[in-house]
Design an enzyme around this catalytic site. Structure first.
Site, PDB file in Angstrom:
ATOM      1  N   ASN A  10       0.866  -1.181   0.000  1.00  0.00           N
ATOM      2  CA  ASN A  10       0.000   0.000   0.000  1.00  0.00           C
ATOM      3  C   ASN A  10       0.902   1.230   0.000  1.00  0.00           C
ATOM      4  O   ASN A  10       1.520   1.552   1.009  1.00  0.00           O
ATOM      5  CB  ASN A  10      -0.905  -0.019   1.240  1.00  0.00           C
ATOM      6  CG  ASN A  10      -1.783   1.223   1.322  1.00  0.00           C
ATOM      7  OD1 ASN A  10      -1.914   1.973   0.355  1.00  0.00           O
ATOM      8  ND2 ASN A  10      -2.385   1.435   2.476  1.00  0.00           N
ATOM      9  N   HIS A  96      -9.582   1.198   5.211  1.00  0.00           N
ATOM     10  CA  HIS A  96      -8.302   1.413   5.886  1.00  0.00           C
ATOM     11  C   HIS A  96      -8.505   2.371   7.057  1.00  0.00           C
ATOM     12  O   HIS A  96      -9.314   3.295   6.971  1.00  0.00           O
ATOM     13  CB  HIS A  96      -7.269   1.979   4.903  1.00  0.00           C
ATOM     14  CG  HIS A  96      -5.878   1.916   5.433  1.00  0.00           C
ATOM     15  ND1 HIS A  96      -5.396   2.834   6.344  1.00  0.00           N
ATOM     16  CD2 HIS A  96      -4.863   1.033   5.208  1.00  0.00           C
ATOM     17  CE1 HIS A  96      -4.139   2.513   6.652  1.00  0.00           C
ATOM     18  NE2 HIS A  96      -3.795   1.431   5.981  1.00  0.00           N
ATOM     19  N   GLU A 168      -5.298  -4.966  10.445  1.00  0.00           N
ATOM     20  CA  GLU A 168      -4.205  -4.040  10.742  1.00  0.00           C
ATOM     21  C   GLU A 168      -4.471  -3.329  12.067  1.00  0.00           C
ATOM     22  O   GLU A 168      -5.289  -2.408  12.117  1.00  0.00           O
ATOM     23  CB  GLU A 168      -4.091  -2.966   9.652  1.00  0.00           C
ATOM     24  CG  GLU A 168      -3.634  -3.458   8.308  1.00  0.00           C
ATOM     25  CD  GLU A 168      -3.140  -2.300   7.441  1.00  0.00           C
ATOM     26  OE1 GLU A 168      -1.958  -2.310   7.092  1.00  0.00           O
ATOM     27  OE2 GLU A 168      -3.922  -1.389   7.141  1.00  0.00           O
TER      28      GLU A 168
END
EC number: 5.3.1.1
Length: 252
Positions: A10, A96, A168
């Site tokens: 990313n 995200h 994450e």
């Protein structure tokens, strides 16, 4: 169940088109066979045309870092999933923590995006993860489970089996702190357990779950040794061709 690993870089808001092209040219011929691993880079919107063009004769897949949940219309500044598909993108990263935090994206937004991405024949990489506060309070499993359930609501079992989930922990993104091997395994298993509860064990056995958060060539092998970690979503270490290629050494 053998799941094919997926390593995705990313780039976030880094690289101009010339730099993106140079990166792809540096890695394209050195990537392992797609029988072994799927490899992708998530490029900024301004670099997508160049990145897709540079990658087209290689096994490198290209992801967008975001899209909107409508194909066309009066949505100034947004990116159409339909156009991403027409351009030749493969994946779209959604949910995200930076999008949730800075741009106030909700679980409902992310769910709508997932549906729009599938409707256009692309594959979502759906991110989830908890803050340090949530982690320290012992509520990570509950919090991340709710994110995953909400993001996948209303998708078909077949769709869920084909997408990618990226766990994450927010406290490990770009901080140099990384989750322990046990943390990564336990949380990726928890993510898979939510899929099993919502869509059945067969779907959960197929869905690929990545770990992300300060993954680098030095620690990627440890994470990839975890039974429920099927790949990595990598920020900083994906910006240089050499370190990106070194992430794939876990195969050896």
């Amino acid at each position: 169940m053998l799941r094919k690993p997926i390593i995705a870089g990313n780039w976030k808001m880094n690289k101009n088109p010339q730099e993106a092209k140079a990166f792809v040219e540096a890695v394209a011929s050195k990537l392992p066979s797609t029988d072994l691993v799927d490899v992708a880079v998530a490029a900024p919107a301004v670099d997508l045309v160049t990145t897709i063009e540079a990658a087209k004769d290689s096994v490198l897949k290209v992801a967008a870092q975001n899209c909107y949940f409508e194909n066309t219309g009066a949505f100034t500044g947004e990116t159409s999933p339909k156009v991403l598909a027409e351009m030749g993108a493969d994946y779209v990263v959604i949910g995200h923590s930076e999008r949730r935090d800075y741009f106030h994206e909700t679980d409902e937004d992310i769910n709508k995006k997932a549906k729009a991405i599938f409707a256009n024949g692309l594959t979502p990489i759906v991110c989830c993860g908890e803050s340090l506060e949530t982690y320290e309070a012992g509520k990570a499993v509950e919090f991340v489970g709710a994110q995953v359930s909400a993001a996948l609501a209303g998708l078909s079992a077949e769709q869920v089996a084909s997408l990618v989930l990226a766990y994450e922990p927010i406290w490990a993104i770009g901080t140099g702190k990384s989750a322990t091997q046990d943390d990564a395994q336990n949380m990726c298993k928890a993510v898979r357990d939510v899929v099993a509860a919502d869509f059945g064990q067969e779907v959960a056995d197929k869905v690929r779950v990545q770990y992300g958060g300060s993954v680098k060539p030095e620690n990627v092998k440890d994470y990839m040794a975890c039974p429920d970690v099927d790949g990595a979503l990598v920020g900083g270490a994906s910006l240089e061709a050499d370190s990106f290629l070194a992430l794939l050494d876990f195969l050896n």
